[in-house]
Design a protein around this motif. Structure first.
Motif, PDB file in Angstrom:
ATOM      1  N   ARG A  38       3.511  51.108  18.513  1.00  0.00           N
ATOM      2  CA  ARG A  38       3.135  51.835  19.718  1.00  0.00           C
ATOM      3  C   ARG A  38       1.634  52.039  19.706  1.00  0.00           C
ATOM      4  NH1 ARG A  38       5.370  57.681  22.042  1.00  0.00           N
ATOM      5  NH2 ARG A  38       4.808  57.236  24.204  1.00  0.00           N
TER       6      ARG A  38
ATOM      7  N   ARG B 239      -1.533  53.978  21.117  1.00  0.00           N
ATOM      8  CA  ARG B 239      -1.877  55.241  21.782  1.00  0.00           C
ATOM      9  C   ARG B 239      -2.808  54.942  22.951  1.00  0.00           C
ATOM     10  NH1 ARG B 239      -5.918  58.871  18.862  1.00  0.00           N
ATOM     11  NH2 ARG B 239      -7.135  57.761  20.410  1.00  0.00           N
ATOM     12  N   PRO B 240      -2.640  55.665  24.036  1.00  0.00           N
ATOM     13  CA  PRO B 240      -3.575  55.440  25.139  1.00  0.00           C
ATOM     14  C   PRO B 240      -4.967  55.951  24.778  1.00  0.00           C
ATOM     15  CG  PRO B 240      -2.039  57.230  25.677  1.00  0.00           C
ATOM     16  CD  PRO B 240      -1.635  56.685  24.335  1.00  0.00           C
TER      17      PRO B 240
ATOM     18  N   GLN C 161      -2.174  55.916  10.781  1.00  0.00           N
ATOM     19  CA  GLN C 161      -3.240  56.816  10.374  1.00  0.00           C
ATOM     20  C   GLN C 161      -3.146  58.130  11.151  1.00  0.00           C
ATOM     21  OE1 GLN C 161      -7.107  55.075  10.210  1.00  0.00           O
ATOM     22  NE2 GLN C 161      -6.433  53.436   8.867  1.00  0.00           N
ATOM     23  N   THR C 162      -3.799  59.141  10.609  1.00  0.00           N
ATOM     24  CA  THR C 162      -3.827  60.428  11.282  1.00  0.00           C
ATOM     25  C   THR C 162      -4.450  60.275  12.670  1.00  0.00           C
ATOM     26  OG1 THR C 162      -3.957  61.583   9.182  1.00  0.00           O
ATOM     27  CG2 THR C 162      -4.769  62.766  11.104  1.00  0.00           C
ATOM     28  N   GLY C 163      -3.804  60.880  13.652  1.00  0.00           N
ATOM     29  CA  GLY C 163      -4.341  60.862  15.003  1.00  0.00           C
ATOM     30  C   GLY C 163      -3.887  59.687  15.845  1.00  0.00           C
ATOM     31  N   THR C 164      -2.975  58.884  15.334  1.00  0.00           N
ATOM     32  CA  THR C 164      -2.541  57.714  16.086  1.00  0.00           C
ATOM     33  C   THR C 164      -1.290  57.973  16.939  1.00  0.00           C
ATOM     34  OG1 THR C 164      -1.350  56.937  14.132  1.00  0.00           O
ATOM     35  CG2 THR C 164      -3.543  56.011  14.510  1.00  0.00           C
ATOM     36  N   GLY C 165      -0.679  59.161  16.766  1.00  0.00           N
ATOM     37  CA  GLY C 165       0.463  59.481  17.618  1.00  0.00           C
ATOM     38  C   GLY C 165       1.813  59.515  16.917  1.00  0.00           C
ATOM     39  N   LYS C 166       1.811  59.677  15.591  1.00  0.00           N
ATOM     40  CA  LYS C 166       3.077  59.748  14.856  1.00  0.00           C
ATOM     41  C   LYS C 166       3.903  60.961  15.296  1.00  0.00           C
ATOM     42  CE  LYS C 166       1.145  59.945  10.813  1.00  0.00           C
ATOM     43  NZ  LYS C 166      -0.244  59.798  11.297  1.00  0.00           N
ATOM     44  N   THR C 167       3.260  62.134  15.237  1.00  0.00           N
ATOM     45  CA  THR C 167       3.994  63.354  15.570  1.00  0.00           C
ATOM     46  C   THR C 167       4.286  63.409  17.070  1.00  0.00           C
ATOM     47  OG1 THR C 167       2.985  64.450  13.680  1.00  0.00           O
ATOM     48  CG2 THR C 167       3.978  65.868  15.346  1.00  0.00           C
ATOM     49  N   TYR C 168       3.346  62.913  17.862  1.00  0.00           N
ATOM     50  CA  TYR C 168       3.584  62.840  19.313  1.00  0.00           C
ATOM     51  C   TYR C 168       4.827  61.997  19.580  1.00  0.00           C
ATOM     52  CZ  TYR C 168       2.813  62.026  24.282  1.00  0.00           C
ATOM     53  OH  TYR C 168       2.969  61.959  25.647  1.00  0.00           O
TER      54      TYR C 168
HETATM   55  P1  ADP Z   1      -0.586  61.953  14.174  1.00  0.00           P
HETATM   56  O1  ADP Z   1       0.683  62.723  14.037  1.00  0.00           O
HETATM   57  O2  ADP Z   1      -0.404  60.491  13.948  1.00  0.00           O
HETATM   58  O3  ADP Z   1      -1.688  62.511  13.332  1.00  0.00           O
HETATM   59  P2  ADP Z   1      -0.623  63.016  16.839  1.00  0.00           P
HETATM   60  O4  ADP Z   1       0.784  62.695  17.227  1.00  0.00           O
HETATM   61  O5  ADP Z   1      -0.893  64.419  16.468  1.00  0.00           O
HETATM   62  O6  ADP Z   1      -1.109  62.048  15.681  1.00  0.00           O
HETATM   63  O7  ADP Z   1      -1.552  62.511  18.040  1.00  0.00           O
HETATM   64  C1  ADP Z   1      -2.939  62.755  18.082  1.00  0.00           C
HETATM   65  C2  ADP Z   1      -3.338  63.174  19.493  1.00  0.00           C
HETATM   66  O8  ADP Z   1      -3.114  62.121  20.419  1.00  0.00           O
HETATM   67  C3  ADP Z   1      -2.532  64.355  20.000  1.00  0.00           C
HETATM   68  O9  ADP Z   1      -3.374  65.191  20.769  1.00  0.00           O
HETATM   69  C4  ADP Z   1      -1.478  63.713  20.870  1.00  0.00           C
HETATM   70  O10 ADP Z   1      -1.028  64.598  21.880  1.00  0.00           O
HETATM   71  C5  ADP Z   1      -2.205  62.516  21.444  1.00  0.00           C
HETATM   72  N1  ADP Z   1      -1.311  61.376  21.696  1.00  0.00           N
HETATM   73  C6  ADP Z   1      -0.803  60.561  20.765  1.00  0.00           C
HETATM   74  N2  ADP Z   1      -0.041  59.598  21.313  1.00  0.00           N
HETATM   75  C7  ADP Z   1      -0.048  59.831  22.640  1.00  0.00           C
HETATM   76  C8  ADP Z   1       0.565  59.196  23.767  1.00  0.00           C
HETATM   77  N3  ADP Z   1       1.348  58.102  23.629  1.00  0.00           N
HETATM   78  N4  ADP Z   1       0.325  59.715  24.989  1.00  0.00           N
HETATM   79  C9  ADP Z   1      -0.464  60.789  25.145  1.00  0.00           C
HETATM   80  N5  ADP Z   1      -1.054  61.446  24.131  1.00  0.00           N
HETATM   81  C10 ADP Z   1      -0.861  60.977  22.885  1.00  0.00           C
END
Ligand code: ADP
Ligand code: MG
Length: 323
Positions: free
Chosen positions: A18, A20-21, A88-95
């Motif tokens: 996936r 991230r945008p 990596q951190t910030g790529t959208g894993k938790t999102y």
């Molecule tokens: P990770 O868990 O990998 O460290 P996060 O899930 O916390 O990363 O995502 C980092 C930031 O990017 C957050 O602010 C999150 O809301 C945003 N983000 C990630 N993926 C998306 C997505 N597909 N659409 C919109 N925002 C996203």
């Protein structure tokens, strides 16, 4: 297109990606190859990934889940289903896994879908456990007392399973209780600030649901499991450690150890995936706690492994991961 195509892909391990945008998607183009790989093009750099599926940056949470749903529901037929978010951190894993409350991710959607299906399909007994792996220590996130380090042991000979001594298993009567327990577990998850991301989680979180069909229903005796795993950030050890050293952080040694052990579990996961995908005789399950715990769900048999690799489009050209 028609939903749920991922379950129809060949093999029990599917690597999904996936993006991230945040970057014009035209920077990254991808073409599926005949052999199941994907060639990406980023600013003229070609890279071949062994991916089974690519979600583009504009894929919604709903679209992502729609493709995963049939695989999730297969655990009601006795499958072991394992879904990871990796990157990596910030790529959208938790999102992707949890999502914000107004736009939930895979986990809440999966649980809702399972409970909806169970209501119409007969009686199941649902059991929940939730652990964290932090510096290769396994802790129960739902234990009533303070979380203690638990011993992971090989189960009785011949049964092949893994036992976590002292782990609590909770009966979950309904979706509301399940959501309450999960938010309790999440709040118990250890986090430490890093220079890269103040709130980045440095641990792996594993949610395991066991679904046992009651004997009165069709398919009696079948027990399926669903593992939902939000992995720690995959940034390399030198990077996390280097940043701390440069700032003279007194917790240097601690941060370095964290980065190394986080990578140990991730490297082991990559090693296990590679061995399984290339059908090697030896699969190094024992190399980390993560792969030991998940061995029954990762190995061959009635399993479905979905690894969602998350990328920020800018990192895509340099990203590494299991393939
Ligand atoms: P990770 O868990 O990998 O460290 P996060 O899930 O916390 O990363 O995502 C980092 C930031 O990017 C957050 O602010 C999150 O809301 C945003 N983000 C990630 N993926 C998306 C997505 N597909 N659409 C919109 N925002 C996203
Ligand atoms: Mg996260």
């Amino acid at each position: 297109g028609c939903p749920g195509r991922i379950l129809e892909l060949k093999g029990n391990i599917r690597v999904l990606c996936r993006l991230r945008p945040g970057t014009p998607s035209s920077l990254v183009s991808s073409e599926p190859g005949l052999d199941g790989s994907v060639t990406t093009c980023y600013r003229g750099h070609r890279r071949r990934f062994r991916l089974d599926w690519v979600f583009p940056p504009d894929a919604s949470q709903e679209e992502v889940f729609r493709e995963l749903e049939p695989a999730v529901l297969s655990c009601l037929r006795g499958y072991s289903v394992c879904i990871f978010t990796y990157g990596q951190t910030g790529t959208g894993k938790t999102y992707s896994m949890e999502g914000p409350p107004e736009d939930p991710g895979i986990a809440p959607r999966a649980l809702q879908s399972l409970f909806r299906e169970m209501r119409t399909g007969g009686q199941h007994q649902v059991t929940l456990s939730m652990v964290e792996i932090y510096n290769e220590a396994v802790r129960d996130l739902l234990a009533p007392g303070p979380p203690e380090r638990l011993a992971v042991r090989q189960g009785p000979a011949g049964q092949g399973g893994i036992q976590v001594a002292g782990l609590t298993y909770w009966d979950v009567p309904n979706l509301e209780t399940l959501h309450q327990m999960l938010s309790l577990g999440r709040s118990n998850r250890a986090t430490a600030a890093t220079a890269m991301n103040q709130h980045s989680s440095r641990s792996h979180a594993l949610v395991t649901l066991t679904l046992q069909a009651a004997s009165s229903t069709r398919g009696s005796g079948t027990t399926g499991t669903l593992h939902l795993v939000d992995l720690a950030g995959s940034e390399r050890a030198w990077k996390a450690g280097g940043v701390c050293r440069a700032r003279g952080d007194p917790d240097d040694a601690q941060r370095l150890r964290e980065a190394r052990t986080i990578n140990r579990s991730l490297l082991a996961l990559g090693g296990v995936m590679t061995a399984l995908r290339s059908r090697r005789a030896h699969v190094p399950f024992r190399d980390s706690q993560l792969t030991r715990l998940l061995q029954p769900a990762l190995g061959p048999g009635a399993t479905a492994v979905l690894l969602l690799q998350c990328f920020s489009p800018l990192d895509f050209h340099s990203a590494r991961g299991p393939r």
